[in-house]
Design a protein around this motif. Structure first.
Motif, PDB file in Angstrom:
ATOM      1  N   GLN A  20       0.852  -1.187   0.000  1.00  0.00           N
ATOM      2  CA  GLN A  20       0.000   0.000   0.000  1.00  0.00           C
ATOM      3  C   GLN A  20       0.888   1.239   0.000  1.00  0.00           C
ATOM      4  O   GLN A  20       1.574   1.535   0.973  1.00  0.00           O
ATOM      5  CB  GLN A  20      -0.930   0.015   1.215  1.00  0.00           C
ATOM      6  CG  GLN A  20      -1.984   1.113   1.139  1.00  0.00           C
ATOM      7  CD  GLN A  20      -3.063   0.935   2.191  1.00  0.00           C
ATOM      8  OE1 GLN A  20      -3.017   0.016   2.983  1.00  0.00           O
ATOM      9  NE2 GLN A  20      -4.031   1.829   2.176  1.00  0.00           N
ATOM     10  N   LYS A  21       0.875   1.968  -1.106  1.00  0.00           N
ATOM     11  CA  LYS A  21       1.699   3.158  -1.257  1.00  0.00           C
ATOM     12  C   LYS A  21       1.007   4.422  -0.769  1.00  0.00           C
ATOM     13  O   LYS A  21       1.638   5.432  -0.495  1.00  0.00           O
ATOM     14  CB  LYS A  21       2.093   3.330  -2.730  1.00  0.00           C
ATOM     15  CG  LYS A  21       3.006   2.227  -3.261  1.00  0.00           C
ATOM     16  CD  LYS A  21       4.362   2.288  -2.588  1.00  0.00           C
ATOM     17  CE  LYS A  21       5.323   1.301  -3.196  1.00  0.00           C
ATOM     18  NZ  LYS A  21       6.664   1.364  -2.576  1.00  0.00           N
ATOM     19  N   GLY A  22      -0.282   4.371  -0.689  1.00  0.00           N
ATOM     20  CA  GLY A  22      -1.045   5.530  -0.257  1.00  0.00           C
ATOM     21  C   GLY A  22      -2.472   5.133   0.021  1.00  0.00           C
ATOM     22  O   GLY A  22      -2.836   3.957  -0.097  1.00  0.00           O
ATOM     23  N   PRO A  23      -3.322   6.081   0.409  1.00  0.00           N
ATOM     24  CA  PRO A  23      -4.722   5.767   0.725  1.00  0.00           C
ATOM     25  C   PRO A  23      -5.441   5.020  -0.394  1.00  0.00           C
ATOM     26  O   PRO A  23      -6.263   4.156  -0.140  1.00  0.00           O
ATOM     27  CB  PRO A  23      -5.342   7.151   0.973  1.00  0.00           C
ATOM     28  CG  PRO A  23      -4.184   8.011   1.373  1.00  0.00           C
ATOM     29  CD  PRO A  23      -3.019   7.513   0.577  1.00  0.00           C
ATOM     30  N   GLN A  24      -5.138   5.356  -1.633  1.00  0.00           N
ATOM     31  CA  GLN A  24      -5.804   4.713  -2.763  1.00  0.00           C
ATOM     32  C   GLN A  24      -4.794   4.241  -3.811  1.00  0.00           C
ATOM     33  O   GLN A  24      -5.105   4.175  -4.999  1.00  0.00           O
ATOM     34  CB  GLN A  24      -6.811   5.678  -3.405  1.00  0.00           C
ATOM     35  CG  GLN A  24      -7.954   6.058  -2.477  1.00  0.00           C
ATOM     36  CD  GLN A  24      -8.948   6.988  -3.137  1.00  0.00           C
ATOM     37  OE1 GLN A  24      -8.616   7.701  -4.073  1.00  0.00           O
ATOM     38  NE2 GLN A  24     -10.180   6.969  -2.656  1.00  0.00           N
TER      39      GLN A  24
END
Length: 214
Positions: free
Chosen positions: A69-73
């Protein structure tokens, strides 16, 4: 030997093998590529939590497929280098691949370089194994790459898994042929085939090929 004359004995033999098996547990992060010299079909493993293996020596090639997971989305799929492990099961009821922490780029790089994983049984006891990484050099034919690896006598090589079937030795039939068989044993085998795990199905197909070419 005619296939129809061997169905009942074949069923008895496969059932006996299943009762003396070791379960190879598969986590969602493990992508199994080659088992004992044979490519593993992704469709056979879909939704499977494990494979049944005969007790004895085994070798498999796998890689880790991790969703980062690199970011929220924003997600990114990380694939490890293909890893090889050779081991022998005697008394273990199950075998699991124990992965190290892969939470940072440096840890993932170290994993790719050192094949830093372990095999443990159902009690968490370490199973002795030989581990290595496969240098594919851009090759995507993992089965053939393992043939070459095993012929070289590397740390995790098993020479007998480098043997390839003779050209034209593959069976022309399929398990569905059993459903329409006029032999009662054939229909019984078909029902049994629909219920067993993928590793047992593969062993069954190898035996079918041997019978058809004998």
């Amino acid at each position: 030997m005619k296939l129809r004359l061997s169905l009942t004995g074949l069923l008895a033999m496969l059932v006996a093998i299943s009762t003396q098996a070791t379960t190879l547990k598969l986590s969602p992060d493990i992508d199994l590529l080659v088992l004992d010299g044979h490519k593993i079909s992704g469709s056979l493993l879909k939704g499977a939590e494990g494979l049944e293996l005969e007790r004895g020596q085994h070798q498999f090639l796998f890689r880790v497929e991790k969703n980062l997971q690199k970011g929220p989305q924003q997600n990114e799929i990380w694939l490890s280098a293909p890893m090889i492990v050779t081991f022998t099961t005697v008394h273990a009821r199950s075998v699991a691949i124990q992965l190290p922490s892969l939470t940072s780029p440096s840890l993932r790089k170290a994993f790719n370089k050192n094949a830093d994983f372990q095999l443990v049984d159902e009690k968490g006891t370490l199973i002795e194994s030989q581990r290595d990484r496969l240098n594919t050099a851009g090759s995507i034919d993992f089965e053939q790459a393992m043939v070459i690896y095993n012929l070289k006598g590397n740390v995790a090589s098993v020479a007998r898994f480098a043997r390839q079937p003779k050209p034209g030795a593959a069976a022309n039939g399929s398990p569905d042929d059993l459903a329409s068989s006029q032999h009662p044993g054939g229909r019984l085998l078909y029902l049994w085939y629909q219920q067993v795990d993928s590793a047992t199905r593969q062993r069954f197909m190898v035996l079918m090929q041997a019978l058809r070419t004998s």
